[in-house]
Design an enzyme around this catalytic site. Sequence first.
Site, PDB file in Angstrom:
ATOM      1  CB  CYS A  47      45.190  62.607  24.318  1.00 37.92           C
ATOM      2  SG  CYS A  47      46.146  60.625  23.794  1.00 37.92           S
TER       3      CYS A  47
ATOM      4  CG  HIS B 279      50.081  63.569  20.660  1.00 37.13           C
ATOM      5  ND1 HIS B 279      48.865  64.099  21.509  1.00 37.13           N
ATOM      6  CD2 HIS B 279      48.806  62.087  20.545  1.00 37.13           C
ATOM      7  CE1 HIS B 279      48.096  63.660  21.797  1.00 37.13           C
ATOM      8  NE2 HIS B 279      48.077  62.827  21.392  1.00 37.13           N
TER       9      HIS B 279
END
Length: 397
Positions: A83, A347
């Site tokens: 991430c 995201h």
Amino acid sequence: MAGKAYIVGVGMTRFEKPETREWQYWDMAKEAGGKALADAGIGYEAVEQLPVGYCYQASTAGQRAAYELGLTGIPVYNVNNNCATGSTALMMARQFVESGLNDCVLALGFEKMKRGALGGGADGGDFSTSPVARHYGVMAAAHGFEMTPPTAQIFGNAAREHMERYGTTAEQLAAVGAKNHRHSAHNPNAQFQDVYTVEEILAAKTIHRPLTKLQCSPTSDGAAAAVIVSERFVREHGLAGRAVEIVAQAMTTDTEESFASGSCIDVVGKPMSRAAARQVYAAGGLGIEDVDVIELHDCFSVNELLTYEALGMCADGESGKLVADGATTYGGRWVVNPSGGLISKGHPLGATGLAQAAELVWQLRGTAGDRQVPGARVGLAHNIGLGGAAVVTVLRR
């Protein structure tokens, strides 16, 4: 010779629910990269190197995306740091420029994802060979392993530990989600623009106790990009009016501290984030008290609270009170995630860190529209990847 690095152009697509639109990752990369170049007022031929971040596409997808911007033969680096991938690409670009190796580098990140929860890095559900096997092993030893999405599970268990240790309440966790959904109502690039009350967030579907769906970041499609240049390039191209300085940046990874306590609070990255923040403050000669606006990695509501503490915004255990008192929204001490954050903006893993940078550049330029933080001069970005990497960046106008 080492010098300063500046962001002079940023761009992003709207973040969208996967499979909403018929587009390929190279289409979104072309859109975001093209916007960043146009924002800087330069052509692709000025770009000397190109780090490209993504997690779910095949090897050399970075080249395939870059070909939509131009066929100039420059080096393309394919970056994958979970991430934290987008901010890792940004860090590479900054290092190329600060070292004196290049005058103009484009950092690009994108992701084309599937609907549903992330698998947590396991192949076919076998966590024994996962890169995050050690992390999930710590969780399983303390809390067992349930049939809920694994990333939500490890962060949900961190939330329960925080509640048990410090008295943090479900309402304080939900307040993070309510704040970020409220902020995203003014962001046309956000995946969601719906506003919810704390009560509505608490009443939403439980993903893993105490986290409800509206406290969890969604899977998303999207791309973001930034043009990073040297001081000489700024001067020669008359870009001082657009330039935002990268004051300091640091990346850390797990140490023994992440695993020694057996706590999910530590294993999901709080020690990494704290170490990266300390390095940035020391390198930049600034502290959290100098920061006006923050984009941080709220993959789950609890991680926003943990990051408040890691960045030094409050003492350990006081983050729930900080958000409940309004200290992290408009009119408070800081505005955190004016974009809506991961929870509401979306995201797409490879794009997230660069989208944070884009939001901060707009804020520091004073061009963020209805979500503008008044008088913002210093911004901080925090991007974390389980497994692990934590990147903290300080920007200044």
